[in-house]
Design an enzyme around this catalytic site. Structure first.
Site, PDB file in Angstrom:
ATOM      1  N   ARG A 178      -3.981   1.022   5.430  1.00 44.33           N
ATOM      2  CA  ARG A 178      -2.992  -0.298   5.600  1.00 44.33           C
ATOM      3  C   ARG A 178      -3.437  -0.285   7.386  1.00 44.33           C
ATOM      4  O   ARG A 178      -3.326  -1.151   7.847  1.00 44.33           O
ATOM      5  CB  ARG A 178      -2.214  -0.259   5.001  1.00 44.33           C
TER       6      ARG A 178
ATOM      7  N   ASP B 218      -9.239   0.318   1.394  1.00 40.36           N
ATOM      8  CA  ASP B 218      -8.637  -0.458   0.764  1.00 40.36           C
ATOM      9  C   ASP B 218      -8.599  -1.883   1.498  1.00 40.36           C
ATOM     10  O   ASP B 218      -9.784  -1.640   1.914  1.00 40.36           O
ATOM     11  CB  ASP B 218      -6.568  -0.103   1.267  1.00 40.36           C
TER      12      ASP B 218
ATOM     13  N   HIS C 269      -9.062  -2.927  -4.894  1.00 44.65           N
ATOM     14  CA  HIS C 269      -8.305  -2.628  -3.329  1.00 44.65           C
ATOM     15  C   HIS C 269      -9.896  -2.025  -2.213  1.00 44.65           C
ATOM     16  O   HIS C 269      -9.944  -1.653  -1.058  1.00 44.65           O
ATOM     17  CB  HIS C 269      -7.237  -1.130  -3.130  1.00 44.65           C
TER      18      HIS C 269
ATOM     19  N   GLU D 237      -4.406  -1.322  -9.701  1.00 44.96           N
ATOM     20  CA  GLU D 237      -5.090  -2.832  -9.725  1.00 44.96           C
ATOM     21  C   GLU D 237      -5.659  -3.235  -9.599  1.00 44.96           C
ATOM     22  O   GLU D 237      -5.637  -4.220  -8.237  1.00 44.96           O
ATOM     23  CB  GLU D 237      -3.229  -2.433  -8.377  1.00 44.96           C
TER      24      GLU D 237
ATOM     25  N   TRP E 175       1.865   7.661 -11.438  1.00 46.92           N
ATOM     26  CA  TRP E 175       2.622   6.144 -10.150  1.00 46.92           C
ATOM     27  C   TRP E 175       3.453   5.712 -10.698  1.00 46.92           C
ATOM     28  O   TRP E 175       4.348   4.881 -10.081  1.00 46.92           O
ATOM     29  CB  TRP E 175       1.605   5.785  -9.361  1.00 46.92           C
TER      30      TRP E 175
ATOM     31  N   TYR F 251       8.295   7.143  -4.056  1.00 43.74           N
ATOM     32  CA  TYR F 251       7.456   6.041  -3.138  1.00 43.74           C
ATOM     33  C   TYR F 251       7.924   5.713  -2.205  1.00 43.74           C
ATOM     34  O   TYR F 251       9.326   5.314  -1.856  1.00 43.74           O
ATOM     35  CB  TYR F 251       7.885   5.482  -4.178  1.00 43.74           C
TER      36      TYR F 251
ATOM     37  N   TRP G 235       3.086   4.401   1.419  1.00 42.40           N
ATOM     38  CA  TRP G 235       1.779   3.365   1.836  1.00 42.40           C
ATOM     39  C   TRP G 235       2.500   2.392   3.032  1.00 42.40           C
ATOM     40  O   TRP G 235       3.277   2.183   3.317  1.00 42.40           O
ATOM     41  CB  TRP G 235       2.186   2.168   0.881  1.00 42.40           C
ATOM     42  N   THR G 236       1.239   2.240   3.673  1.00 43.43           N
ATOM     43  CA  THR G 236       2.141   1.974   5.200  1.00 43.43           C
ATOM     44  C   THR G 236       1.721   0.489   5.253  1.00 43.43           C
ATOM     45  O   THR G 236       1.618   0.390   6.756  1.00 43.43           O
ATOM     46  CB  THR G 236       1.197   2.812   6.118  1.00 43.43           C
ATOM     47  N   GLU G 237       1.366  -0.592   4.656  1.00 40.76           N
ATOM     48  CA  GLU G 237       1.554  -1.938   4.552  1.00 40.76           C
ATOM     49  C   GLU G 237       2.619  -2.646   5.418  1.00 40.76           C
ATOM     50  O   GLU G 237       2.023  -3.378   6.878  1.00 40.76           O
ATOM     51  CB  GLU G 237       2.143  -2.836   3.524  1.00 40.76           C
TER      52      GLU G 237
HETATM   53  C1  ACM Z   1      -0.319   2.596  -6.141  1.00 45.50           C
HETATM   54  O1  ACM Z   1       0.569   2.679  -5.815  1.00 45.50           O
HETATM   55  N1  ACM Z   1      -1.613   1.044  -6.350  1.00 45.50           N
HETATM   56  C2  ACM Z   1      -0.840   3.602  -6.928  1.00 45.50           C
END
Ligand code: ACM
Length: 649
Positions: free
Chosen positions: A188, A217, A291, A369, A435, A460, A506-508
């Site tokens: 990200r 991604d 993704h 997803e 997850w 998370y 996650w780094t959005e």
């Molecule tokens: C995820 O958080 N989409 C694995």
């Protein structure tokens, strides 16, 4: 040297590790009667820690003695470097010394209790001894030893006028789980090789041993693949944007695509070696079939959708509609086409090289997803379904996952995916990273799949850890106390299949490495204790105490962390007569909250919070700050009343 010890905490020799164990002592001779504190606050909490009388003081010449210096060279170099940098002491390694300061001993015969990563640490007034079966255990013993010294030991510069003392202890310690992971999303936002090394340095202090790198991604492809140059010529680059990721204005064609980056294969080899030297495995993740916009932008022929020729790597603009929940409705088709043989050829090329670069036994192939709305309308997919007898779109994804697993296994590796791979029928050999809560992991382990638990509810680390008013906006929150409740091996699971636990960053909304650190700490303390320490050793009050001591260590190490535990939690409600009421609850005990509604900055001479506040009719701002005694400790939080009003809806 005459010593007078004043024991402040409960007892001298105790198997209890819950007492905070701060010995204060006065020393005539060298301390000139000053109070010296030798805290005993190890994170993660050891299996057993016995506090003994006295302290060990680092001498001017520190002699490290080992039986097998070649096997222990990493620990020796690490320990020497950490001691020399902060203390300026002279450190040498002398196998034959009659007065070694620190002995590192590999057991001639395995101590079965310790396993491959356990250690024993004995700190005595004149000597430290660390024993282990394997070099990794010595390394973790070294980490615990360093945590016994004053926080200044973390400094990157020489610190003068410190008594480098450690409490005398006997520690026996070994991990609960062999896979203690942190996931770092370098897709990200790209983080440099140097930053990944810093991430590794930071995680090993808390005995994490697995770095999961999310390498691909929609926003970027981050690894050089020979023969597929567009992945890094096109797929690694987007338009630089700042603000709230996800809401960015779509870039115009003339905006330069110069933001991002990738690791060359040489970089990857360097990172793998750097990690190995610190007893860390790197798990590579190539997230497909969803993704995958960076892949599609590079090689549009791998999409089922002809319009993909116009696709670009995402720069944070909206590409998914989540209003109906998961799986999301894709506004652009960011999936690889399961009906296209070229996709499997592409993945074979990628996986062949990834398998060679990363020695770790698993490759993570994503699977989360993947939106299905483009597949549902696609003729190629319909033909695939007919040919393969697939009845549903989840079965189409399951077909894809099984073919990808075949490729992974053909390269001598084990296949892992996010828990969506369980849908539509999963191969018996696939490993699952759970997850969406624990339930898929429990189900998979009970069906004899190897499982790593990394549930959103507890692990998370991209979620907000404080009130949204102080944080970059993310759709959910995870406070420290919730992260501390993470139990990767609940009673209802077939424990032998739970191979690990990890937290995911996650780094959005994470644009810089400083923010990476802020998101990690202190929640990763909680995760480290959840994956290392026996559950019966976990204790929130004691953990908070140790966390605060480690804040000082992070200060000296110049690592950013979140002070959210000092900020109050805001709860709003309407009273019976419809007045707006605010409740403020600190996350930890012993804090006082002061507040104002008059726009001025409160201090401890302002009204103290004692119960739900009624918001005055004309007020438009609530400001709060927490104190411990006379010291301000929380952040000044300015909460618009309009924001509080929205929260009642
Ligand atoms: C995820 O958080 N989409 C694995």
């Amino acid at each position: 040297m005459k010593k007078l010890f004043l024991i402040i905490t409960c007892c001298f020799v105790t198997a209890s590790t819950f007492a905070q164990n701060i010995i204060s002592e006065t020393e005539s001779g060298d301390a000139e009667g000053s109070l010296v504190q030798t805290p005993c606050a190890i994170i993660p909490e050891p299996v057993s820690l016995m506090k003994k009388t006295g302290t060990f003081t680092l001498p001017e010449n520190v002699i490290i003695q080992t039986t097998k210096s070649a096997e222990l060279k990493q620990s020796i170099a690490y320990l020497s470097d950490r001691i020399t940098t902060a203390t300026g002491k002279f450190v040498s390694t002398l196998a034959s010394s009659t007065h070694p300061t620190i002995k590192l001993i590999l057991n001639a015969q395995d101590d079965t209790q310790l396993g491959a990563e356990g250690y024993k640490l004995n700190v005595n007034p004149t000597q430290v001894v660390i024993t282990a079966n394997k070099p990794a255990g010595i390394f973790y013993g070294v980490q615990s030893l360093l945590q016994l010294f004053p926080a200044e030991i973390e400094s990157k510069e020489l610190v003068k006028d410190i008594k480098w003392k450690a409490s005398c202890v006997d520690v026996v310690d070994y991990p609960k789980l062999g896979w203690r992971g942190l996931m770092f999303d370098v897709a990200r936002h790209f983080f440099t090789k140097q930053e990944v090394k810093q991430f590794i340095d930071d995680m090993v202090r808390y005995k994490f041993n697995l770095l999961h790198l999310h390498l691909a991604d929609d926003e970027g492809w981050r690894i050089e693949i020979k023969g597929l140059p567009k992945l890094t010529e096109i797929g690694a680059w987007s338009v630089k944007k700042t603000g709230t990721f996800g809401d960015f204005i779509p870039p115009t064609p003339d905006e330069p695509r110069t933001y991002g980056g990738f690791y060359t294969q040489e970089d990857i080899k360097e990172l793998v070696q750097y990690a190995q030297e610190r007893f860390v495995n790197i798990l590579p993740e190539i997230d497909v079939p969803g993704h995958s916009l960076a892949i599609i932008a590079s090689y549009p022929e791998l999409s089922c959708t002809p319009d993909a020729v116009n696709y670009k790597v995402r720069s944070g603009e909206k590409i998914m509609d989540w209003s109906r929940g998961a799986p999301p409705i894709a506004l652009v088709d960011n999936t690889l086409c399961p009906a296209n043989e070229k996709v499997y050829t592409f993945l074979d090329t990628v996986i062949t090289q990834v398998a060679k670069l990363f020695p770790f036994e698993y490759i993570h192939m994503g699977g989360d997803e993947a939106s299905h709305n483009f597949w549902e309308k696609n003729d190629q997919i319909k033909q695939l379904m007919q040919r393969e007898g697939l009845k549903t779109i989840p079965q189409v994804q399951a077909y894809f996952e099984k073919r990808v697993e075949q490729i992974v296994m053909a390269k001598g590796k084990k296949f892992m995916g996010w828990d969506e791979i369980l849908e539509g029928g999963v191969s018996p050999t696939a490993a699952v990273m759970s997850w969406r809560g624990m339930k898929y992991g429990i189900q998979a382990a009970n069906d004899k799949h190897n499982v790593v638990m990394s549930p959103t509810d507890f692990a998370y680390l991209d979620y907000m850890q404080a009130d949204a008013i102080t944080e970059p906006k993310v759709y959910a929150s995870l406070r420290l106390n919730k992260a501390y409740q993470f139990n990767p091996v609940p009673a209802s699971v077939n424990a032998q299949y739970v191979i690990g636990g990890q937290a995911n960053l996650w780094t959005e909304q994470v644009f810089t490495f400083r923010q990476v650190e802020y998101m990690l700490w202190p929640r990763a303390f909680a995760i480290s204790e959840s994956v290392w320490s026996p559950i019966e050793k976990k204790n929130w009050t004691n953990f908070v105490d140790r966390t605060e001591q480690h804040f000082k260590r992070l200060d000296f190490a110049e690592i950013k962390y979140s002070p959210a535990i000092y900020d109050p939690i805001f709860m709003v409600k309407r009273s019976a007569d419809k007045q707006l009421m605010v409740e403020l609850t600190p996350e930890i005990d012993g804090l006082d909250i002061y507040y104002s509604f008059d726009n001025s900055t409160p201090d401890r001479f302002y009204p103290k919070y004692t119960g739900a506040l009624q918001v005055p009719k004309d007020a438009n701002m609530l400001r709060v700050i927490t104190y411990r005694g006379k010291q301000p400790i929380g952040r000044l939080i300015s909460m618009p009343v309009a924001d509080l009003q929205k929260r009642t809806k």
